[in-house]
Design a protein around this motif. Structure first.
Motif, PDB file in Angstrom:
ATOM      1  N   SER A 185       0.852  -1.191   0.000  1.00  0.00           N
ATOM      2  CA  SER A 185       0.000   0.000   0.000  1.00  0.00           C
ATOM      3  C   SER A 185       0.889   1.242   0.000  1.00  0.00           C
ATOM      4  O   SER A 185       1.869   1.322   0.739  1.00  0.00           O
ATOM      5  CB  SER A 185      -0.906  -0.017   1.233  1.00  0.00           C
ATOM      6  N   HIS A 186       0.513   2.226  -0.839  1.00  0.00           N
ATOM      7  CA  HIS A 186       1.342   3.419  -0.976  1.00  0.00           C
ATOM      8  C   HIS A 186       0.510   4.576  -1.529  1.00  0.00           C
ATOM      9  O   HIS A 186      -0.581   4.380  -2.059  1.00  0.00           O
ATOM     10  CB  HIS A 186       2.534   3.147  -1.900  1.00  0.00           C
ATOM     11  N   TYR A 187       1.054   5.774  -1.406  1.00  0.00           N
ATOM     12  CA  TYR A 187       0.483   6.963  -2.042  1.00  0.00           C
ATOM     13  C   TYR A 187       1.612   7.959  -2.242  1.00  0.00           C
ATOM     14  O   TYR A 187       2.691   7.824  -1.670  1.00  0.00           O
ATOM     15  CB  TYR A 187      -0.657   7.570  -1.217  1.00  0.00           C
ATOM     16  N   GLY A 188       1.374   8.965  -3.084  1.00  0.00           N
ATOM     17  CA  GLY A 188       2.414   9.940  -3.393  1.00  0.00           C
ATOM     18  C   GLY A 188       2.014  11.357  -3.029  1.00  0.00           C
ATOM     19  O   GLY A 188       0.833  11.705  -3.032  1.00  0.00           O
ATOM     20  N   VAL A 189       3.020  12.161  -2.707  1.00  0.00           N
ATOM     21  CA  VAL A 189       2.852  13.594  -2.469  1.00  0.00           C
ATOM     22  C   VAL A 189       3.849  14.296  -3.394  1.00  0.00           C
ATOM     23  O   VAL A 189       5.049  14.007  -3.358  1.00  0.00           O
ATOM     24  CB  VAL A 189       3.118  13.970  -0.993  1.00  0.00           C
ATOM     25  N   ASN A 190       3.362  15.213  -4.214  1.00  0.00           N
ATOM     26  CA  ASN A 190       4.178  15.851  -5.241  1.00  0.00           C
ATOM     27  C   ASN A 190       4.924  17.073  -4.738  1.00  0.00           C
ATOM     28  O   ASN A 190       4.458  17.796  -3.868  1.00  0.00           O
ATOM     29  CB  ASN A 190       3.286  16.282  -6.407  1.00  0.00           C
ATOM     30  N   SER A 191       6.082  17.303  -5.342  1.00  0.00           N
ATOM     31  CA  SER A 191       6.832  18.552  -5.233  1.00  0.00           C
ATOM     32  C   SER A 191       7.015  19.026  -6.665  1.00  0.00           C
ATOM     33  O   SER A 191       7.346  18.231  -7.545  1.00  0.00           O
ATOM     34  CB  SER A 191       8.190  18.331  -4.572  1.00  0.00           C
ATOM     35  N   TYR A 192       6.783  20.313  -6.879  1.00  0.00           N
ATOM     36  CA  TYR A 192       6.739  20.840  -8.238  1.00  0.00           C
ATOM     37  C   TYR A 192       8.043  21.523  -8.622  1.00  0.00           C
ATOM     38  O   TYR A 192       8.631  22.251  -7.832  1.00  0.00           O
ATOM     39  CB  TYR A 192       5.558  21.803  -8.370  1.00  0.00           C
ATOM     40  N   GLY A 193       8.500  21.263  -9.843  1.00  0.00           N
ATOM     41  CA  GLY A 193       9.722  21.869 -10.351  1.00  0.00           C
ATOM     42  C   GLY A 193       9.467  23.290 -10.831  1.00  0.00           C
ATOM     43  O   GLY A 193       8.384  23.865 -10.627  1.00  0.00           O
ATOM     44  N   GLU A 194      10.460  23.862 -11.480  1.00  0.00           N
ATOM     45  CA  GLU A 194      10.383  25.241 -11.962  1.00  0.00           C
ATOM     46  C   GLU A 194       9.198  25.467 -12.890  1.00  0.00           C
ATOM     47  O   GLU A 194       8.644  26.561 -12.928  1.00  0.00           O
ATOM     48  CB  GLU A 194      11.675  25.611 -12.690  1.00  0.00           C
ATOM     49  N   GLU A 195       8.797  24.455 -13.629  1.00  0.00           N
ATOM     50  CA  GLU A 195       7.663  24.571 -14.555  1.00  0.00           C
ATOM     51  C   GLU A 195       6.314  24.467 -13.840  1.00  0.00           C
ATOM     52  O   GLU A 195       5.273  24.588 -14.478  1.00  0.00           O
ATOM     53  CB  GLU A 195       7.728  23.468 -15.611  1.00  0.00           C
TER      54      GLU A 195
END
Length: 137
Positions: A94-104
């Motif tokens: 079981s897993h989930y993701g949390v995003n970090s956004y780049g320059e774009e």
């Protein structure tokens, strides 16, 4: 006769959430491939829900993310996935993701799962993504 299928990574993505999440899925006999593109404008408000499926290889194309393993006792372990790196997630974890956004202002991954994700269908007008507000699947 079987043939190779070529697809562009960041072309012809379907909107799951306008200005927040775009996807496309390609389904094979033994694997599914998904391009998942989060856009910072509305993507930060899209919490994912923990889910599991077959073995997954995930390549972080743009931006970065954290994948959280969710263990049966409720504990969670964070695994960072920087841009340009890949991760293998064991089947059934079981897993989930949390995003970090780049320059774009984008966090984009290429996910390959085997066996194919059951909730992905080639005819899906709106591709499936395990968001916290979606029903069971």
């Amino acid at each position: 006769m079987p043939k190779c299928r070529v697809f562009a990574i960041d072309d012809n993505l379907k909107a799951v959430v306008e200005n927040g999440l775009y996807m496309k899925t390609i389904i094979g006999k033994t694997m599914s491939v998904a391009v998942v593109k989060f856009v910072q404008e509305k993507g930060t408000a899209l919490p994912a829900k923990a889910h599991d499926h077959g073995e997954e290889a995930s390549f972080q194309v743009k931006g970065s993310c954290s994948i959280f393993e969710v263990h049966p006792d409720g504990s969670e372990v964070e695994r960072r996935l920087p841009q340009g790196d890949a991760m293998l997630i064991p089947g059934g974890l079981s897993h989930y993701g949390v995003n970090s956004y780049g320059e774009e202002g984008v966090s984009m991954r290429l996910n390959v799962v085997s066996p194919p994700r059951a909730e992905y269908t080639a005819e899906d007008d709106t591709p499936y993504y395990p968001l916290a507000n979606r029903g069971a699947a």
